[in-house]
Design an enzyme around this catalytic site. Sequence first.
Site, short mmCIF file in Angstrom:
data_model
loop_
_atom_site.label_atom_id
_atom_site.label_comp_id
_atom_site.label_asym_id
_atom_site.label_seq_id
_atom_site.Cartn_x
_atom_site.Cartn_y
_atom_site.Cartn_z
N THR A 77 0.83 -1.21 0.00
CA THR A 77 0.00 0.00 0.00
C THR A 77 0.86 1.26 0.00
OG1 THR A 77 -1.44 1.29 1.45
CG2 THR A 77 -0.14 -0.38 2.52
N ASP A 78 0.30 2.35 -0.51
CA ASP A 78 1.00 3.64 -0.46
C ASP A 78 1.18 4.12 0.97
OD1 ASP A 78 -1.69 4.32 0.06
OD2 ASP A 78 -1.80 5.89 -1.47
N GLU A 79 0.38 3.56 1.90
CA GLU A 79 0.42 4.06 3.28
C GLU A 79 1.76 3.79 3.96
OE1 GLU A 79 -3.23 3.61 5.50
OE2 GLU A 79 -4.37 3.36 3.67
N TYR A 106 -1.57 -0.31 11.12
CA TYR A 106 -1.79 -1.00 9.83
C TYR A 106 -0.61 -0.78 8.90
CZ TYR A 106 -3.37 -1.40 4.97
OH TYR A 106 -3.44 -1.69 3.63
N LYS A 134 2.27 -3.40 7.32
CA LYS A 134 2.47 -3.60 5.88
C LYS A 134 3.92 -3.28 5.49
CE LYS A 134 -0.28 -4.54 3.15
NZ LYS A 134 -0.76 -5.87 2.67
P1 NAD Z 1 -10.13 -6.83 2.80
O1 NAD Z 1 -10.05 -6.50 4.25
O2 NAD Z 1 -11.37 -6.50 2.04
O3 NAD Z 1 -9.88 -8.40 2.59
C1 NAD Z 1 -8.88 -9.10 3.29
C2 NAD Z 1 -9.11 -10.58 3.08
O4 NAD Z 1 -8.05 -11.29 3.74
C3 NAD Z 1 -10.43 -11.10 3.66
O5 NAD Z 1 -11.06 -11.96 2.73
C4 NAD Z 1 -9.99 -11.86 4.91
O6 NAD Z 1 -10.86 -12.94 5.23
C5 NAD Z 1 -8.62 -12.36 4.47
N1 NAD Z 1 -7.75 -12.67 5.62
C6 NAD Z 1 -7.52 -11.89 6.71
N2 NAD Z 1 -6.67 -12.53 7.55
C7 NAD Z 1 -6.35 -13.71 6.96
C8 NAD Z 1 -5.51 -14.79 7.33
N3 NAD Z 1 -4.82 -14.78 8.50
N4 NAD Z 1 -5.38 -15.83 6.50
C9 NAD Z 1 -6.08 -15.87 5.32
N5 NAD Z 1 -6.90 -14.89 4.93
C10 NAD Z 1 -7.03 -13.81 5.75
O7 NAD Z 1 -8.85 -6.14 2.15
P2 NAD Z 1 -8.69 -5.45 0.71
O8 NAD Z 1 -9.14 -4.05 0.79
O9 NAD Z 1 -9.22 -6.37 -0.33
O10 NAD Z 1 -7.10 -5.42 0.60
C11 NAD Z 1 -6.38 -6.51 0.06
C12 NAD Z 1 -4.90 -6.20 0.11
O11 NAD Z 1 -4.62 -5.00 -0.60
C13 NAD Z 1 -4.37 -5.99 1.52
O12 NAD Z 1 -3.09 -6.57 1.59
C14 NAD Z 1 -4.27 -4.48 1.65
O13 NAD Z 1 -3.26 -4.12 2.56
C15 NAD Z 1 -3.92 -4.09 0.23
N6 NAD Z 1 -4.33 -2.75 -0.20
C16 NAD Z 1 -5.63 -2.35 -0.04
C17 NAD Z 1 -6.00 -1.09 -0.51
C18 NAD Z 1 -7.44 -0.62 -0.40
O14 NAD Z 1 -7.73 0.52 -0.74
N7 NAD Z 1 -8.39 -1.46 0.02
C19 NAD Z 1 -5.07 -0.25 -1.11
C20 NAD Z 1 -3.74 -0.71 -1.25
C21 NAD Z 1 -3.40 -1.96 -0.80
P1 TYD Z 2 -10.51 4.55 4.58
O1 TYD Z 2 -11.50 4.15 3.55
O2 TYD Z 2 -10.61 3.94 5.95
O3 TYD Z 2 -9.06 4.29 3.95
P2 TYD Z 2 -7.58 4.74 4.50
O4 TYD Z 2 -7.69 5.20 5.88
O5 TYD Z 2 -6.82 3.46 4.37
O6 TYD Z 2 -7.13 5.80 3.54
O7 TYD Z 2 -10.57 6.12 4.75
C1 TYD Z 2 -10.36 6.98 3.65
C2 TYD Z 2 -10.38 8.41 4.17
O8 TYD Z 2 -11.69 8.71 4.64
C3 TYD Z 2 -9.46 8.65 5.35
O9 TYD Z 2 -8.91 9.96 5.25
C4 TYD Z 2 -10.38 8.57 6.56
C5 TYD Z 2 -11.69 9.09 6.02
N1 TYD Z 2 -12.92 8.54 6.63
C6 TYD Z 2 -13.90 9.40 7.12
O10 TYD Z 2 -13.78 10.63 7.05
N2 TYD Z 2 -15.04 8.85 7.66
C7 TYD Z 2 -15.21 7.49 7.76
O11 TYD Z 2 -16.25 7.03 8.31
C8 TYD Z 2 -14.18 6.62 7.23
C9 TYD Z 2 -14.34 5.12 7.32
C10 TYD Z 2 -13.06 7.20 6.67
#
Ligand code: NAD
Ligand code: TYD
Length: 337
Positions: A125-127, A150, A154
Site C-alpha cells: 500500500t501507499d500508506e 496498519y 504492511k
Molecule cells: P479486505 O479487508 O477487504 O480483505 C482481506 C481478506 O483477507 C479477507 O477476505 C480476509 O478474510 C482475508 N484474511 C484476513 N486474515 C487472513 C488470514 N490470516 N489468512 C487468510 N486470509 C485472511 O482487504 P482489501 O481491501 O481487499 O485489501 C487486500 C490487500 O490490498 C491488503 O493486503 C491491503 O493491505 C492491500 N491494499 C488495499 C487497498 C485498499 O484501498 N483497500 C489499497 C492498497 C493496498
Molecule cells: P478509509 O477508507 O478507511 O481508507 P484509508 O484510511 O486506508 O485511507 O478512509 C479513507 C479516508 O476517509 C481517510 O482519510 C479517513 C476518512 N474517513 C472518514 O472521514 N469517515 C469514515 O467514516 C471513514 C471510514 C473514513
Amino acid sequence: MRILVTGGAGFIGSNFIHFILKNVDGVEVVNFDKLTYAGNLENLAEIEKNPRYHFVKGDITSKENVESAITRFNVEGIINFAAESHVDRSILGPLVFSETNIIGTQVLLEAARKFSIKRYLQISTDEVYGSLGATGLFHETTPLAPNSPYSASKASADMLVRAYVHTFDLPAVLTRCSNNYGPYQFPEKLIPLMIINALSGKQLPVYGDGLNVRDWIHVEDHNRGVWDVFVKGRQGEHYNLGGMAEKTNIEIVKFILNHLGKDESQIKYVKDRPGHDRRYAMDVSFIGHELGWKPQIKFEEGLSSTIDWYLSHQSWWERILSGDYQSYFSENYKDRV
Ligand code: NAD
Ligand code: TYD
C-alpha cells in the site's frame, strides 16, 4: 499454471479472481482465505462452480494450512492479498495486524522457498510511505515512514519480502497501491460506508475537517496492474500504482450525495482519527515506463458506476449489515467446514 490467491474473499482479492477468470486463459486460481469478518464468499458466488476456481479455508499464519494448500493443488505462484486492512481497526486492536500482516507474510515466504514457487507477489500500500504535505508525490525511492499500526505492519511485510529476495534469491515482486474503490468493498471503508449510509438515511461521519486527500483508483485498474507485475515485473522490484485522482474526503462525500439526489444535511463532521495521514498521492511513471501500465478508468465515471453497483446490489450489503453473509460458507461448503 495454478496460483494461490490469499485473501481472495476480500474486496480486492475477489475482484482479482473475477478479473483472472474473465481475462486470462490457462490460469487456475486457488482462493485461500480465513474468512475473517472481511471475507465474503458471496463475492464469488457467480463463479464458484467454474472448474478453474478452487476454495480453501485457511489461515496464512498457519504453516500447516499453507503447505497443505500448496501441495494439494500443485501451486506454482502466490499472490498475497490477505491482510487486516482497516486503519481504524488497527487503532482499536493493533496486535492482529502484526500477526496476519507480518507473520502471515513470513509464513508464505517460507513456503514459497520450500516449494520453489516460481513467482511471489506481495500486495502492499501507499500508506507505507507515510503522509505528504500539500505538494509532492510518493516515488518508489521515497523512504518508508508508516504512521498507523496498519501501515507499520504492511511496511514490515515489505521489508521481509525484500530480505527474502536479497538473501534467498526468492522470485518475489511487490506492488504498492493507493486507495481502491469499486464493487464488493466492505462497508467500513469511506466510499461504501458513505453510499450505504446515504441510502439508509443515516449520518455520513466525516473525520476532522474532511480535507484529507487520497489518490483513488478503481479496483479493476489496480488488478490489471497486479497481473502485469506478476507476469512481467522484475524480481526484487517494487512498483507504485495509483489512480492519478486526488480527492478530499468531503469532495467524495458530496459527489455521492449529489449522484444519489440527496442533500448535504446528512453530513456530520466527527472527531478526527488519531494520527490521521493528511495526504497520499502516487507517482506512477515507473510502472508506466517499465510495464506500460497506467490507470484507465476516470474517477467520476468509476465512482458513478460504483454507486450504481451498490444501488443494484442492495441485498449484497444488507446481508453484510445483518451478518447473514457469514453463514454462506457453512451453508454452501458443508463438506469443507
Ligand atoms: P479486505 O479487508 O477487504 O480483505 C482481506 C481478506 O483477507 C479477507 O477476505 C480476509 O478474510 C482475508 N484474511 C484476513 N486474515 C487472513 C488470514 N490470516 N489468512 C487468510 N486470509 C485472511 O482487504 P482489501 O481491501 O481487499 O485489501 C487486500 C490487500 O490490498 C491488503 O493486503 C491491503 O493491505 C492491500 N491494499 C488495499 C487497498 C485498499 O484501498 N483497500 C489499497 C492498497 C493496498
Ligand atoms: P478509509 O477508507 O478507511 O481508507 P484509508 O484510511 O486506508 O485511507 O478512509 C479513507 C479516508 O476517509 C481517510 O482519510 C479517513 C476518512 N474517513 C472518514 O472521514 N469517515 C469514515 O467514516 C471513514 C471510514 C473514513
